[in-house]
Structures are given as structure tokens and as C-alpha cells.
Design a protein around this motif. Structure first.
Motif: not given
Length: 65
Positions: A40-65
Motif C-alpha cells: 500500500p505504500m508503493q506507487p502504483y503505475f498500472g491501469p486505473a482501477l474502476a470503482e467496482s474494482d475498488i469496492d471489490l478490493l474493500a469487500a475482499i479485504d474485510a473478509d477474514e476467511a
């Protein structure tokens, strides 16, 4: 979510082992999302993430399994 575990991306679908975690808007954005979450502290230079991609990352991150 432990983002450092082995993950597989197939056509934008993200798997941890045989567990499906979700589908990103593209294969490249799935790889970029993993990179962002692992470094998370490294710069990211890849393709811009869609809002749905960001939402998915948050949902996956919240999953404890």
C-alpha cells in the motif's frame, strides 16, 4: 484478508486456492489490485482501477476467511 497468500487470476477472476474471491473489470486490474493491497505504500503505475474494482478490493479485504 491475508493479501500475501498465493492467489491466481484467470480472466479477471481472483482465486485464493480453489476459493473464488470475485471478478475484476480485467485481468490487469486484478493484478494491480493485488499489488496495491500487498504494497500500500508503493506507487502504483498500472491501469486505473474502476470503482467496482475498488469496492471489490474493500469487500475482499474485510473478509477474514
Amino acid at each position: 484478508m491475508n493479501w500475501n497468500r498465493d492467489m491466481t487470476v484467470i480472466d479477471g477472476r481472483l482465486y485464493a486456492g480453489d476459493r473464488w474471491l470475485g471478478s475484476f473489470s480485467s485481468h490487469e486490474r486484478a493484478l494491480g489490485g493485488i499489488q496495491i493491497m500487498r504494497n500500500p505504500m508503493q506507487p502504483y503505475f498500472g491501469p486505473a482501477l474502476a470503482e467496482s474494482d475498488i469496492d471489490l478490493l474493500a469487500a475482499i479485504d474485510a473478509d477474514e476467511a
